[in-house]
Write a protein that holds these residues in place. Structure first.
Motif, PDB file in Angstrom:
ATOM      1  N   LYS A   1      16.795   7.449  35.530  1.00 22.66           N
ATOM      2  CA  LYS A   1      15.490   7.056  36.077  1.00 22.66           C
ATOM      3  C   LYS A   1      14.585   8.269  36.237  1.00 22.66           C
ATOM      4  CE  LYS A   1      13.514   4.493  39.990  1.00 22.66           C
ATOM      5  NZ  LYS A   1      12.738   3.561  39.135  1.00 22.66           N
ATOM      6  N   GLU A   2      15.140   9.355  36.744  1.00 20.68           N
ATOM      7  CA  GLU A   2      14.336  10.551  36.978  1.00 20.68           C
ATOM      8  C   GLU A   2      13.966  11.252  35.676  1.00 20.68           C
ATOM      9  OE1 GLU A   2      16.735  12.817  39.643  1.00 20.68           O
ATOM     10  OE2 GLU A   2      16.035  11.749  41.436  1.00 20.68           O
TER      11      GLU A   2
ATOM     12  N   ASP B   1      11.878   8.322  33.379  1.00 22.79           N
ATOM     13  CA  ASP B   1      10.779   7.594  34.020  1.00 22.79           C
ATOM     14  C   ASP B   1      10.703   6.161  33.492  1.00 22.79           C
ATOM     15  OD1 ASP B   1       8.652   7.220  35.767  1.00 22.79           O
ATOM     16  OD2 ASP B   1       7.161   7.856  34.284  1.00 22.79           O
TER      17      ASP B   1
END
Length: 341
Positions: free
Chosen positions: A274-275, A278
């Protein structure tokens, strides 16, 4: 703040909550023709009644010898569309959305007389040695994924997931330990996956998100690490993947590095995806404790949580989990079952 019971929207996919029933093979196609039957109908519809936001149909294969076993589902023929459409209608009628995981088992096709793979590397000593696909066969395989996706769309699926994890064909191509080719598919380990992604996107509606399940790390000795899988995933995202379903391992017998096998052990992988990318992610891995599942979403570690074994043991896990985490008012119970709650 997002919680387990809050809606989720991405492109044209609108889910009533953050709970996903992940794909889990049922090995229940007794006729061996790849068509879902009454077992599959009841299995998937009951989880929609039970409150899941998204139900993903088990690994469904693009050709007969692409199945793990002859008892698995397939989408290699237009004859498969109608039986799947029956399940789609039932799941949607009870408030859930439905997707399907399209795949090829590659070297893990146990009932294939001669499995195929990127390279002639068996899963384990004593298992069948696969035949390496030719360059032309590899290119053609992407078209089989595209045709299966077209049939999934015709059946009314709300989303499609590609299986790029757990040691199946897409995973085999992007794994340095399993792909020792000298052609273009060995020079660029992401190429096969990218071609499959682009092919299926050709037949998907523009507002339908494409999911891809991926193993964040491998556990075989000499297996890849998180940095490698993220590099591959970036190319997959560029090719058209919208949401990553983040798991780990499955490529072969574990070596010195072993899976955690404790509640939430794979959540850090989901957060890393997720980081780094994105994009929305689905976290999995022993998340059947309602408070834990709720915290994964509330903390922002993942956008959605996949609960497999918990839903196998309890078709109504989602209703119970939401009621436990957010209160009775957050999880409406079907009228016919109110007396039981």
């Amino acid at each position: 703040m997002n919680r387990l019971h809050t809606p989720f929207t991405y492109k044209g996919l609108q889910l009533r909550n953050r709970i996903v029933m992940p794909p889990m093979c049922q090995y229940s196609v007794d006729t061996k023709d790849g068509k879902p039957g009454d077992w599959h109908y009841v299995h998937y519809a009951s989880r929609a009644v039970g409150g899941a936001g998204l139900v993903i149909v088990e690994m469904t294969d693009v050709e007969p010898d692409g199945r793990i076993s002859d008892y698995d589902l397939g989408l290699w023929s237009d004859d498969h569309i109608a039986p799947f459409a029956r399940i789609v209608s039932a799941v949607q009628a009870h408030g859930a959305k439905i997707g399907i995981q399209i795949a090829h088992a590659g070297r893990k096709a146990e009932d294939a007389e001669v499995p195929v793979a990127p390279s002639a590397i068996p899963v384990a000593p004593g298992s069948k040695t696969p035949r390496p696909l030719t360059t032309e066969e590899t290119r053609a395989m992407a078209h089989k994924f595209r045709d299966a996706a077209r049939r999934a769309v015709a059946a009314g699926m709300d989303t499609i997931e590609l299986h790029g994890a757990h040691g199946y064909l897409i995973h085999q191509f992007h794994s340095p330990a399993l792909n020792r080719r000298e052609d273009e598919y060995g020079q660029d380990l992401s190429l096969f996956g990218v071609q499959v992604i682009r092919a299926v996107k050709e037949v998907m509606p523009p507002d339908m998100p494409l999911l891809l399940r991926i193993s964040a790390v491998e556990y075989i000795d000499g297996g890849y690490d998180l940095e490698h899988s993220l590099a591959i995933a970036r190319k997959y995202k560029e090719a058209g993947v919208d949401i990553f379903h983040v798991s780990s391992g499955g490529e072969g017998p574990a070596g010195k590095r072993r899976p955690g096998n404790y509640p939430g052990y794979q959540v850090p992988f989901a957060r890393a995806y997720k980081e780094a990318l994105d994009v929305p992610v689905i976290a999995v891995g022993m998340l059947d404790q309602p408070a834990l599942a709720d915290s994964v979403v509330a903390s922002g570690d993942a956008d959605l949580v996949g609960v497999g074994r918990g839903m196998l043991s309890n078709p109504y896990w989602a209703v119970h989990a939401i009621r436990a985490a957010a209160g009775k008012e957050a999880a409406p119970v079907p009228k016919a079952y109110l007396r039981g709650f």
